[in-house]
Design a protein around this motif. Structure first.
Motif: not given
Lengths: 358, 286
Positions: A70, A72, A90, A93, A104, A122, B103-104, B106-113, B115, B283-286
Motif C-alpha cells: 500500500l 512504497a 501484483q 497482492r 472494513s 482474489y 477502509g473498503v 484500501q481493502k480493494t487496493l490490496v487485492t489483485p484487482m 485499479r 503506493a508512493s503517496v499516502q
C-alpha cells in the motif's frame, strides 16, 4: 546495488525454511518529511507467528502497509513471499491476506456476499467458491447470520468477517494490523483461536499489536519497534529473560509522597545490589532485580522503619510489559491516561496487586 | 513443515481478467444501490417534482412563448433528463469518500484487482442508474403529454446524451471527493453547484427571455449544452440560442457544438479524475 552479493542477500533464502518476509533497511518518509520508519530489517520464516510490537505511532502500521504494497518504501529492499514490493506488487497482492486496523466490510452486503466479493476480487476459482465461503463462515462463527447485512453486525462480528475476507484465497501469508483492538475479551479470545488455527495449518502470520498479552499468547517471535526502529527481537521467553530478574510489586497505603520515599529507600539502601529498576506504579512501587525474591522481606522491614504502610506485596516473573518498560522506558499500552488518572482508578479492586488486601 | 501442507496452501487462481474485475465491482455497486432504495428513489423525486410542478405551473405561460407551438412538456423533459444525470453523477464521489472512510477503498487496493477496473465497474453501475432513471422520466414525460419528435432512435440518443453529460460531472464529483476526503463537503459541493447551474442555463426557459448577464453565464454553462443537445433530439429542431452556428444544417447545428463541448469537458475532467485517483491509489503517496 547490483553486485552479486547484494543480489544474493536480497533473494529469499532457500534453506529448509524459506522466508515469507525479508526486509533490509526499510525506510519510509512521508511527503511532509515525517520519517515514519527508519531502517527496519526483518526476516520472517514461513509458518512463523510473528509479532510486531510497539506503542502508537512507532511505525507498525506504516511498516505493514509497505509489506502489503500500500506504500512504497523510500529506501531499502523488501521482499514478500519472494517478490519485490516495488517491481512485483501484483504477485504479492495475489499471495497475501491483509486485515487492516480499522474494520472494513461492505455494510450493504450480507456476510456471504462480502465473502463472495472477496473471492471474486482474489480470483478464487468458481468451483471452490461455495465450499470456501461455507468453511470460512463456520470458522469465524457467522454461519447463522450469513445472510444478514453486515451493517447490523456487532464490532466483533464485523472483525471476524473482515478476517475471513482476508483468507478466502488461502494466502500463505496474512497481515493482521491490531486485529483485536477495541474488542471485548470474549470476542478477542475467539479471534485468537481462529488465528492459531490458520497458523497451525501452515499460514505465516504477521501481527501487530499493542497488547502484550496478545503477543505473549500467540507469537513465536517478536520484534519491538520504537520511533521507527527495531529495538529488540526474540521469542517472548527470551525477551522476558532479558529483563534481568523478577519483579517485586509493593503496594503502599499513602499517596505519591510515600511512593517517592519508598523508591528512594530502595535506591539508597543497596538492598538489591547494583542497579535495581524502580518504578512508581498506580498504587505503590515496582522493583525489578535478580534479588527481588531474596531481598523482599528486608525491604518490608526498611519500609516499616521509615513508617511507610505496606498494604500488599507480590513477587512475580516479568511480563512483556516489563520487557517493554525495560527497553523503552514506557509502557507499551499506556495511552493518553495520565498518572493522576491512574492513581484515581487504583481504588478499583481489579487493579490492586495480587498480594493486596481485599 | 511437510510438503503436504505447502501444497495444500498453494493458491489456485483463476487469473483475474480485466472484464471480470469490472463485473465484480459493477455488481458490488449495484447491490449497494438496491440496498439503499431510499437514495435511489429520492434521486428521482426531485426531477419528477420539477417535471410535474413546472409543467403545471408554468405550462400555460411558457407554452405561448415557445416557437412553433411546442408544448412545455416536450421542452422540459430533456432538461429533466439532464438533471437526473447531474444528480446521480454527483453521488459518485460520495460513494468513493464512503469507501475511503470505511477502509473498503484500501481493502480493494490490496487485492489483485485491476485499479482501472475497480473504477470502471463503479462508474458503469452509476451510468446504468442514469439510463434507468432517464427512461422513467421519458416515459413519464410522454404520459404527461410530451412528444419525442425523433421517435425511438431520438429517445435512445437522448439517453446517450445524458451519459455523455454525466461523465464530466461524475469526474468532477470524484475530484471533489478526493480533494476533500469528506462526505459532507462532497455532498455540499455537488449540491451547491447543481441547482443554480440548472437555473442559469437553457434548462427551464429560453435563454433569450433572460437578462443579459444570465445569457452570458448560460453560454459558459455546460448544462446548456447537455440540455440543448437532448432538446434538439426531443424537438427535432435547432434549439441552440447561445451559439449561432449554421454550418451543419438543422438539428446538427445544435448537436455538433454541444457534443464537442461535452466531449472536451469529459476528456479534461476525466483526465484530472484519473490522475487524482491514480495518485490516491498509488503506493508512493499516502
Amino acid at each position: 546495488m547490483s553486485t552479486n552479493s547484494d543480489d544474493d542477500r536480497n533473494r529469499p533464502v532457500d534453506t529448509d525454511r524459506r522466508r515469507a518476509i525479508e526486509a533490509e533497511g526499510l525506510e519510509l518518509t512521508y511527503a511532509d518529511g515525517t520519517e515514519a520508519v527508519s531502517g527496519v530489517s526483518l526476516a520472517v520464516p514461513e509458518g512463523e507467528f510473528f509479532g510486531f510490537l510497539g506503542p502508537n505511532g512507532a511505525g507498525k502500521t506504516t511498516t505493514i502497509k509497505v509489506l502489503a504494497t500500500l506504500l512504497a518504501p523510500t529506501a531499502g529492499s523488501v521482499h514478500v513471499n519472494g517478490f519485490d514490493v516495488e517491481g512485483e506488487a501484483q504477485k504479492i497482492r495475489e499471495s497475501i491476506g491483509y486485515m487492516a486496523q480499522e474494520t472494513s466490510v461492505i455494510n450493504e452486503m450480507t456476510a456471504r456476499e462480502n465473502l463472495r466479493f472477496a473471492c471474486d476480487a482474489y480470483g478464487v476459482p468458481s468451483a471452490d467458491r461455495g465450499d470456501r465461503i461455507e468453511e470460512l463462515l463456520d470458522l469465524v462463527d457467522l454461519a447463522a447470520v450469513a445472510d444478514k447485512q453486515a451493517q447490523d453486525f456487532s464490532g466483533g462480528m464485523k472483525k471476524r468477517l473482515d478476517a475471513a475476507m482476508a483468507l478466502v484465497h488461502r494466502p500463505p501469508l496474512v497481515f493482521l494490523d491490531e486485529p483485536t483492538t477495541g474488542l471485548d475479551p470474549k470476542a478477542r479470545n475467539r479471534l485468537w483461536d481462529y488465528f492459531e488455527e490458520i497458523n497451525d495449518r501452515g499460514t505465516t502470520i504477521f501481527l501487530t499489536t499493542q497488547y502484550l498479552e496478545e503477543a505473549d499468547h500467540l507469537c513465536d517471535r517478536l520484534s519491538v519497534i520504537l520511533d521507527g526502529e527495531i529495538v529488540a527481537d526474540g521469542s517472548p521467553e527470551t525477551l522476558k529473560r532479558e529483563v534481568g530478574g523478577e519483579i517485586l510489586d509493593v503496594e503502599l497505603d499513602d499517596g505519591t509522597e510515600a511512593r517517592e520515599r519508598a523508591a528512594e529507600i530502595v535506591r539508597s539502601d543497596g538492598l538489591f545490589g547494583d542497579d535495581p529498576i524502580v518504578e512508581l506504579t498506580d498504587d505503590g512501587i515496582s522493583i525489578t532485580s535478580r534479588e527481588a525474591r531474596k531481598r523482599g522481606p528486608d525491604l518490608l522491614v526498611a519500609l516499616r522503619d521509615a513508617e511507610i504502610t505496606v498494604t500488599g506485596f507480590n513477587v512475580r516473573s516479568p511480563t512483556l510489559d516489563d520487557v517493554f518498560l525495560a527497553i523503552t522506558g514506557e509502557h507499551v499500552d499506556a495511552d493518553a491516561s495520565s498518572d493522576e488518572e491512574r492513581v484515581e482508578t487504583a481504588a478499583d479492586p481489579s487493579t490492586a496487586a495480587d498480594g493486596g488486601n481485599p | 513443515m511437510s510438503t503436504d501442507t505447502v501444497d495444500d496452501r498453494d493458491v489456485v487462481r483463476t487469473s483475474n481478467t480485466f472484464l471480470r474485475d469490472i463485473w465484480t465491482n459493477f455488481m458490488r455497486w449495484n447491490i449497494n444501490a438496491i440496498r439503499n432504495p431510499f437514495v435511489v428513489v429520492s434521486s428521482l423525486v426531485q426531477p419528477i417534482i420539477f417535471l410535474v410542478l413546472f409543467t403545471q405551473i408554468f405550462g400555460n405561460v411558457v407554452t405561448g412563448t415557445l416557437p412553433g407551438g411546442i408544448s412545455y412538456e416536450s421542452y422540459l423533459v430533456p432538461a429533466i433528463a439532464v438533471q437526473i444525470a447531474l444528480i446521480v453523477a454527483s453521488s459518485s464521489g460520495i460513494g468513493l469518500v464512503d469507501d475511503i472512510e470505511s477502509g473498503v477503498f484500501q481493502k480493494t487496493l490490496v487485492t489483485p484487482m485491476n485499479r482501472v477496473a475497480i473504477f470502471l465497474g463503479k462508474t458503469l453501475s452509476e451510468l446504468i442508474r442514469i439510463v434507468i432513471q432517464v427512461v422513467i422520466i421519458l416515459v413519464l414525460g410522454v404520459i404527461l403529454g410530451a412528444d419525442v419528435a425523433t421517435g425511438l432512435p431520438g429517445a435512445l440518443a437522448i439517453i446517450g446524451i445524458a451519459i455523455l453529460f454525466a461523465l464530466w460531472f461524475l469526474a468532477f464529483s470524484n475530484v471533489i471527493a478526493l480533494i476533500t476526503r469528506d462526505q459532507e463537503s462532497t455532498i455540499i459541493a455537488a449540491n451547491m453547484v447543481q441547482l443554480p447551474l440548472l437555473f442559469v442555463s437553457s434548462a427551464f426557459l429560453p435563454v433569450s427571455s433572460m437578462p443579459g448577464w444570465v445569457q452570458t453565464v448560460a453560454t459558459y454553462n455546460p448544462i446548456t449544452y447537455g440540455v440543448d443537445a437532448a432538446r434538439a433530439l426531443m424537438l427535432d429542431a435547432d434549439v441552440m440560442e447561445v451559439l449561432d452556428i449554421t454550418a451543419f444544417g438543422g438539428i446538427w447545428n445544435t448537436l455538433v457544438p454541444s457534443l464537442a463541448v461535452l466531449i472536451v469537458l469529459d476528456v479534461i475532467l476525466g483526465a484530472i479524475a484519473v490522475y487524482m485517483i491514480n495518485r490516491a491509489s498509488s503506493a508512493s503517496v499516502q
